[in-house]
Design an enzyme around this catalytic site. Sequence first.
Site, PDB file in Angstrom:
ATOM      1  CB  SER A 139       0.364  13.630  38.416  1.00  0.00           C
ATOM      2  OG  SER A 139       1.275  13.708  37.498  1.00  0.00           O
ATOM      3  CE  LYS A 190      -5.352  18.061  30.589  1.00  0.00           C
ATOM      4  NZ  LYS A 190      -5.040  16.638  29.987  1.00  0.00           N
ATOM      5  CG  ASP A 228      -4.046  16.179  26.861  1.00  0.00           C
ATOM      6  OD1 ASP A 228      -2.997  15.299  27.006  1.00  0.00           O
ATOM      7  OD2 ASP A 228      -4.511  16.711  27.548  1.00  0.00           O
ATOM      8  N   GLY A 265     -17.778  13.519  28.609  1.00  0.00           N
ATOM      9  CA  GLY A 265     -16.801  14.606  28.937  1.00  0.00           C
ATOM     10  C   GLY A 265     -16.455  15.526  27.960  1.00  0.00           C
ATOM     11  N   GLY A 267     -14.750  18.494  28.856  1.00  0.00           N
ATOM     12  CA  GLY A 267     -13.870  19.579  29.569  1.00  0.00           C
ATOM     13  C   GLY A 267     -12.403  19.421  28.634  1.00  0.00           C
ATOM     14  NE  ARG A 293     -17.748  21.101  30.365  1.00  0.00           N
ATOM     15  CZ  ARG A 293     -16.880  20.685  31.261  1.00  0.00           C
ATOM     16  NH1 ARG A 293     -15.670  21.863  31.225  1.00  0.00           N
ATOM     17  NH2 ARG A 293     -16.821  19.388  31.846  1.00  0.00           N
TER      18      ARG A 293
HETATM   19  O1  LIG Z   1      -3.879  14.707  31.094  1.00  0.00           O
HETATM   20  C1  LIG Z   1      -2.750  14.886  31.411  1.00  0.00           C
HETATM   21  C2  LIG Z   1      -2.176  14.098  32.713  1.00  0.00           C
HETATM   22  C3  LIG Z   1      -1.753  14.967  33.613  1.00  0.00           C
HETATM   23  O2  LIG Z   1      -2.404  16.029  33.963  1.00  0.00           O
HETATM   24  C4  LIG Z   1      -1.088  14.213  34.783  1.00  0.00           C
HETATM   25  O3  LIG Z   1      -1.807  13.577  35.570  1.00  0.00           O
HETATM   26  O4  LIG Z   1       0.263  13.892  34.921  1.00  0.00           O
HETATM   27  C5  LIG Z   1      -0.502  15.674  32.817  1.00  0.00           C
HETATM   28  C6  LIG Z   1      -0.907  16.202  31.796  1.00  0.00           C
HETATM   29  O5  LIG Z   1       0.074  16.784  30.711  1.00  0.00           O
HETATM   30  C7  LIG Z   1      -1.773  15.500  30.846  1.00  0.00           C
HETATM   31  O6  LIG Z   1      -2.266  16.403  29.651  1.00  0.00           O
END
Ligand SMILES: O=C1C[C@@](O)(C(=O)O)C[C@@H](O)[C@@H]1O
Length: 409
Positions: A139, A190, A228, A265, A267, A293
Amino acid sequence: MEELKMNCHSGSKVIVSCYVNGVTPLEEDLNRLVMSMQSTGADIIKLVINATNITEISRIFHLLSHCQVPLIAYSIGERGLISQILCPKFGGFLVYGSMEGNSVPGLPTLENLRQAYKVEDIDEDTKVFGLISKPVGHSKGPLLHNPTFRRVKYNAIYVPMFVDDLKDFFSVYSSPEFEFAGFSVGFPYKEAVVEFCDEVHPLAKAIGAVNTIIRRSSDGKWVGYNTDREASITAIEDALKHRGCTNGETSFDSPLAGKQFVLAGAGGAGRALAVGAKSRGARVVIFDIDFERAKTLAHEVSGEARPFEEVFNFHPEKGAILANATPLGMHPNTDRIPVAEVTLQDYRLVFDSVYTPRKTRLLKDAEAAGAIIVSGVEMFLRQAIGQLNLFTGKEAPEEFMRDIILAKF
Ligand SMILES: O=C1C[C@@](O)(C(=O)O)C[C@@H](O)[C@@H]1O
């Protein structure tokens, strides 16, 4: 551990050091261990663990804030990173950083602690925000949120939290003792995190996924949001508008209205995209390796679910949009794409929610096939802007954040 006799006349200080390899002792046993280290008469105590779960770090925080003797305590490893960064908040005596290029396994570099986290500025009032995810090391959140907190003069820190089990995590860190102020939520949590929120904003509830959590200061409750959806959909809409793809004369209509929107996807990120696309009048087709899903989500957005095997020879309508919401192509498995390369020429625009690397193989192939491409970096930036507003209650400095993204990604 060795008994030490101190020479009261020398200026030297004595550290008693202990490395716990294996399971971290429970709180009482850890207290006993520290007391026995204290009874050696050493000036400073150093305790190092190797946490197998981030919840074990709570015991380190507890020790740091209660120990009467100068204490150095941290865990090595990815799950232990928060113990090293947050040590100044809980009263730790020393922060350890390893040397760039000659780093000690399991320890962050001093450069990283200083540049990304400005550890020297952390004090007991610093509010702690973190990214709950697994994996988490990829991240770029810390590189974006930390300088932005400083920019808006908000005393806060944003740290990666490698979480193995949400239930354990919330049962330990919901305690007011640790004063965690909020979280970003990443892959794969999430959807699952919704049940750990005391309240969920209606938009996030409709999506069925939360990517932002705030501890409400009035009553300490965890409130879940989703940034998101607007981040991903506006990134796609803006790219279409920029390339002149509008829907007739009416500027209120989204350029997505009436378009086929193919989603790989179903998810947490996929849910945000599907619900967002539907809200703009697109017709959603969903692929997921878990067909059930895909069907559940398709039902919620009045769309269509297709078995994943079909994605490789699925030919969309002309002008369709493709959105990847799977982790395929994410660093380090950068050679993977979620659809067959030959089908890419049929899409008007291809969006990838993966943002490491900035231009994934999917995007490179799509660009070569003539499609408009939108990088996950754009979604990442926009969702982070939404989060920063929620985290601080201040208006996020959007240009400043965009400049960081341009410089660092
Ligand atoms: O999808 C993402 C990316 C994230 O997971 C990151 O990699 O920093 C941070 C989350 O808030 C965001 O929704």
